[in-house]
Design a protein around this motif. Structure first.
Motif, PDB file in Angstrom:
ATOM      1  N   ASP B 170       0.850  -1.194   0.000  1.00 33.64           N
ATOM      2  CA  ASP B 170       0.000   0.000   0.000  1.00 33.64           C
ATOM      3  C   ASP B 170       0.880   1.237   0.000  1.00 33.64           C
ATOM      4  O   ASP B 170       1.231   1.771   1.048  1.00 33.64           O
ATOM      5  N   PHE B 172       0.310   4.237  -0.601  1.00 26.14           N
ATOM      6  CA  PHE B 172      -0.327   5.496  -0.189  1.00 26.14           C
ATOM      7  C   PHE B 172       0.404   6.061   1.033  1.00 26.14           C
ATOM      8  O   PHE B 172       0.568   5.368   2.035  1.00 26.14           O
ATOM      9  N   ARG B 195      -7.210   7.104  -2.333  1.00 26.23           N
ATOM     10  CA  ARG B 195      -6.627   5.977  -3.078  1.00 26.23           C
ATOM     11  C   ARG B 195      -7.500   5.590  -4.268  1.00 26.23           C
ATOM     12  O   ARG B 195      -7.003   5.296  -5.353  1.00 26.23           O
ATOM     13  N   LEU B 209      -9.087  -3.231  -1.610  1.00 25.69           N
ATOM     14  CA  LEU B 209      -8.781  -2.099  -0.725  1.00 25.69           C
ATOM     15  C   LEU B 209      -9.391  -2.297   0.663  1.00 25.69           C
ATOM     16  O   LEU B 209      -8.811  -1.895   1.671  1.00 25.69           O
TER      17      LEU B 209
END
Lengths: 300, 300
Positions: B170, B172, B195, B209
């Motif tokens: 991930d 992000f 995201r 997700l």
């Protein structure tokens, strides 16, 4: 009338400390012996209290390694429960003490005991929420709220928080048998020793490993702060004898929180927010005395 | 004698809900309006309570967005303090309500209010330690211990815990303006939206997700469990309307703890340990009514 006299047992995984007294300035007698099997170890404690000659004890307090059952309403109150220390698994600890000495028995985790001792006489006086964290062979935390040890469902196990772990910088996978890289797995004495190949107390104070250890402790303290909003955090245990850790931890706690918690205690007075134990290495046995005092008052 | 009648204000960053009643089965009147500047917004609440026709109110409770000062002994009790919502910075909220309506005013964070409501009437009844976590635009948690909202130094800010973040899986970087990838920065509504490029409620329930979001929430719950040892964790807020998150979170909490906490609540009954609010989306305003009830009892 003389102040009531108490007995305290600091029950550690490797040694027991038993004392008779009324507080930090008045410990009348003390004994230390290794932790062996439950029966002979507990018997030795009972004999010490029976043979002490300072007067009738009003209560006994036990602050014990764990996990323990500290709930006075539970049928297994005063037991050591699922400890990895096999001979002590599911051992009734408070029961035989109570039956042999016929006084009220206070019983809690070693760290809740130490937190209570610090609140009563040490670095946590007159505060409503404090944390006592011991960083040693294991890592554990006690929480005092309004002068009472906090238990919740069982009791906190603060050494097992999960925190960021940058494996590029620190490839050590962690030594906790349950969680690998929880705080205890990354920053306890054995985790430090596993990386360095020698005991922590033989590692130079300016070794970069201490920066890594300070970082994990700081992330954990940040987590305790955002969950519990304590007024003070007391750090004890063998690893914290490395005094250089204190400024490193304080600095990182400040930078990780980044001004989010707008409290002067953190922003301006962090030196008195993250502190060593006021009772030094006597926090454990004095905590047990404080647990005795609490048990005596409860039964009055 | 009729049961005492209370007023409650659920003060959110975007809307206010005001209600008059005695509890979940008896809300007599309710009004909603947008949160604008402090003066007209607070005035509107006062007018609502003045003009309601159900009888004399015994107290008003306010559960407010924050940070707030919930300490009745403090000179700034009842103020919203360092909020990023600029017009409300350092606003006295409880004061004008108290002066206009001349009744006791209870005041706490929105999440402590909701936790109190859940303890009084919802999913936390008869438990001594519960956590209410809201996962929405922000993430915040309230803690009830022995039926009282826990404050400590200020109040918990549980959304800002630090947790493992695997950037390979991930990348992000996190959306929290203070901490980047704390829980709120990774799992709040805006972090999900950033995201996906669209609102969470338009993302398929089987999108991977949600596994990532469940993982962060599970790590955080593990941290709350080891620090506070709660008997139940209640998860509310807009993101938790995604019901598929509950089983994902429960499974991961079990596997991350890995049997370390030997409690049947976690090992055998995790479905009733991590739960949605018993009061649904009324936890907020009913929490405010519960704060009013508490304030009335305190002043008796």
């Amino acid at each position: 009338m003389a102040a009531p006299l108490y007995g305290g047992i600091e029950a550690g995984g490797t040694k027991f400390v038993c004392a008779v007294g009324t507080g930090p300035d008045d410990i009348r007698e003390e004994i230390r012996f290794p932790t062996t099997e439950p029966e002979p170890t507990i018997r030795k404690a009972i004999e010490f209290f029976r043979n002490q000659e300072h007067g009738q004890l009003s209560a006994i307090g036990i602050s014990s390694f764990g996990p323990v059952d500290p709930d006075p309403g539970s049928p297994t109150f005063g037991h050591i429960t699922t400890t990895p220390k096999k001979p002590w698994l599911h051992t009734d600890f408070a029961g035989p003490i109570h039956r042999a000495l016929a006084v009220p028995v206070g019983f809690d985790t070693d760290v809740n005991g130490a937190a209570l001792g610090e609140w009563r006489w040490g670095a946590g006086r007159s505060l409503n929420t404090i944390i006592y964290l011991t960083v040693g062979t294991g890592i554990g935390g006690g929480v005092l709220i309004d002068g009472r040890p906090h238990h919740g469902m069982i009791h906190p196990e603060m050494g097992h928080v999960r925190i960021p772990h940058d494996r590029t910088r620190d490839p050590f996978e962690g030594s906790c048998p349950f969680h690998k890289d929880c705080l205890e797995g990354l920053a306890s004495g054995p985790a430090i020793e596993a990386r360095a190949g020698r005991k922590g107390d033989s590692i130079e104070p300016d070794d970069p490993l201490w920066d890594i250890i300070a970082e994990y402790l700081a992330y954990s303290l940040v987590n305790y702060i955002v969950v519990l909003s304590p007024q003070r955090i007391i750090l004890g245990g063998g690893v914290m004898d490395q005094q250089q850790l204190f400024p490193k931890i304080r600095e990182r706690v400040g930078s990780f929180l980044n001004g989010y918690i707008q409290s002067p205690a953190i922003l301006d007075r962090i030196d008195s927010f993250i502190v060593p134990p006021g009772l030094g290495n006597r926090a454990g046995v004095l905590g047990a005395i404080a647990l005795a005092e609490e048990a005596a008052h409860r039964e009055q």
